[in-house]
Design a protein around this motif. Sequence first.
Motif, short mmCIF file in Angstrom:
data_model
loop_
_atom_site.label_atom_id
_atom_site.label_comp_id
_atom_site.label_asym_id
_atom_site.label_seq_id
_atom_site.Cartn_x
_atom_site.Cartn_y
_atom_site.Cartn_z
N THR A 106 0.85 -1.19 0.00
CA THR A 106 0.00 0.00 0.00
C THR A 106 0.89 1.24 0.00
O THR A 106 2.03 1.21 0.43
CB THR A 106 -0.92 0.06 1.22
OG1 THR A 106 -0.13 0.14 2.42
CG2 THR A 106 -1.86 -1.14 1.29
N THR A 129 0.92 1.62 -8.79
CA THR A 129 -0.54 1.58 -8.92
C THR A 129 -0.88 2.28 -10.22
O THR A 129 -0.09 3.10 -10.71
CB THR A 129 -1.22 2.27 -7.71
OG1 THR A 129 -2.58 1.85 -7.62
CG2 THR A 129 -1.14 3.78 -7.80
N PHE A 155 -4.99 -3.56 -13.93
CA PHE A 155 -5.45 -3.35 -12.56
C PHE A 155 -6.67 -2.43 -12.43
O PHE A 155 -7.08 -2.13 -11.32
CB PHE A 155 -4.30 -2.77 -11.72
CG PHE A 155 -3.03 -3.59 -11.80
CD1 PHE A 155 -3.02 -4.93 -11.43
CD2 PHE A 155 -1.84 -3.02 -12.26
CE1 PHE A 155 -1.85 -5.68 -11.50
CE2 PHE A 155 -0.67 -3.76 -12.33
CZ PHE A 155 -0.67 -5.10 -11.96
N THR A 158 -7.71 3.86 -11.55
CA THR A 158 -7.00 4.22 -10.32
C THR A 158 -7.95 4.10 -9.13
O THR A 158 -7.57 3.60 -8.06
CB THR A 158 -6.45 5.65 -10.41
OG1 THR A 158 -5.66 5.78 -11.59
CG2 THR A 158 -5.60 5.98 -9.20
N ASP A 160 -10.28 2.10 -8.67
CA ASP A 160 -10.47 0.70 -8.30
C ASP A 160 -9.40 0.25 -7.32
O ASP A 160 -9.57 -0.78 -6.64
CB ASP A 160 -10.42 -0.20 -9.54
CG ASP A 160 -11.61 0.01 -10.46
OD1 ASP A 160 -12.64 0.53 -10.01
OD2 ASP A 160 -11.49 -0.35 -11.65
N ASN A 161 -8.29 0.97 -7.26
CA ASN A 161 -7.18 0.62 -6.38
C ASN A 161 -7.11 1.50 -5.15
O ASN A 161 -6.15 1.42 -4.38
CB ASN A 161 -5.89 0.71 -7.18
CG ASN A 161 -5.82 -0.34 -8.27
OD1 ASN A 161 -5.36 -1.44 -8.06
ND2 ASN A 161 -6.32 0.01 -9.46
N ARG A 205 -3.75 0.68 -3.24
CA ARG A 205 -3.20 -0.66 -3.40
C ARG A 205 -2.08 -0.62 -4.43
O ARG A 205 -2.18 0.04 -5.47
CB ARG A 205 -4.29 -1.63 -3.86
CG ARG A 205 -3.82 -3.07 -4.06
CD ARG A 205 -4.91 -3.93 -4.65
NE ARG A 205 -6.04 -4.08 -3.74
CZ ARG A 205 -7.24 -3.52 -3.94
NH1 ARG A 205 -7.45 -2.76 -4.99
NH2 ARG A 205 -8.21 -3.71 -3.08
N HIS A 207 0.97 -2.89 -6.79
CA HIS A 207 1.18 -4.14 -7.50
C HIS A 207 2.63 -4.23 -7.94
O HIS A 207 3.31 -3.21 -8.13
CB HIS A 207 0.27 -4.20 -8.73
CG HIS A 207 -1.17 -3.91 -8.45
ND1 HIS A 207 -2.07 -4.88 -8.09
CD2 HIS A 207 -1.85 -2.73 -8.45
CE1 HIS A 207 -3.27 -4.32 -7.90
NE2 HIS A 207 -3.15 -3.02 -8.10
#
Length: 462
Positions: A106, A129, A155, A158, A160-161, A205, A207
Amino acid sequence: MSVVSERPVEALRERLRGPLHAPGDQGFEEATRLWNGLIEKSPALVVRPTGAADVVEAVRFAREHDVPLSVRGGGHNIAGTAIADGGLTIDMSLLRGVVVDPEARTATVQPGCLLGDVDRETQLHGLATPLGFFSEVGMAGLTLGGGLGYLTRRFGWTADNLLEVEIVTADARVRRASREENADLFWAVRGAGANLGAVTTFVLRLHEVGPSVHGGLIAWPFERVAEILPAYRAITDAAPRELSVWLNLLRAPAAPFFPEEWHGERICGMAVCYSGDPARADEALAPLRAIGDPVVDLLHEQPYTQVQSMLDATEPKGHHYYWKTEFLAELSDELFAIWPDLFADCPIPDGQLGLLHLGGALNERGPDDGVVGNRDARFACGLLGNWAPGETGEQEFPQWIRDAWQRVRPFSTGGNYVNFQTADEDTQRIRDTYGAGFDRLVAVKRRYDPDNLFRSNRNVRA
């Protein structure tokens, strides 16, 4: 703003830890300069918070004195929503901290951060992200409007994260919002956040991405457009999600990486980012190179942060920007039949026609997973105007964009990206952005901002 006497303003100054600027003060111009030079607005006061407490004081002042209020992150919004003309602007630019938790994957991000600030810190850990594709864009405005970039196919938006926000709402209260806490507010923040308050902290979040990826620019002569367009459709139909390929019709810039004889000539250019397994990079990029005989091929392994900033020079701060955009569900033969003619007729020397491939992870979420919606979007298309102030013919450029846009609209999903909306677009365009979620969004807005204090935005109460 003239209705507010000097005494309340001085009282506000005393309650703040950060500076309070008025026109003529040192720091005022820096805090109010916008990226889009077409926007001519100026606030009467600027608060530059050093923390959430200053934001609370600014919101309380605007509410109690009925002062127009705006929030400025990076100042990059094309519609100029960062400035409330004659009002109070909260300029977040002093709040640029990023704290990365590599174990939890994060990032806790302050609202003054630019995209480059976030990428720089997260890439220390090989994490990222999905953010935009210009490093000087403000992270807050991008995220609150949905957010799209090279990693969107993998992903999602943005938004959504986004895991959590701290937000100062119109009642000057500090709230936290997530899927578990103030869930209705969190649903609305993810796509229409500027309508709900001033966000002081984002938790995103992360990745595994980078620190090296394969990407860059590759381009062919515009005369080959009838070949390039169907090739682009085939490439995007088969592309793995780790590969994002965006096609732009434009004039070659006078840059050292373009042969001098091509400067100013029309080209078909692709901006590319492959963020997957390096061992499969050649395989992923092979369909682009199979087109053959490019003007330039600058695809190579490079830092992810470099890919994220490779287009920065094409959008200088202070130029005039005007565009129209739509989301598309497909690239049809009918669209391809008009696309080359539109670009051939474009009178704007630095005008572009863009197709951005977005399809993938965003399409797999439910339509009600955040008001950002637009889960049927697989491409974005744009008619993009960019010119220096005073350029010959500039009075006609916006009308050409509008006329060309009318020819493109029949191919739209009906939705569009709120961060790309210009100041002259009507309330129906805002409704179209949020589709079936619009009425629910209005209800959340009325709950948290019944008097529409936060209205310097693409406003759902307009």
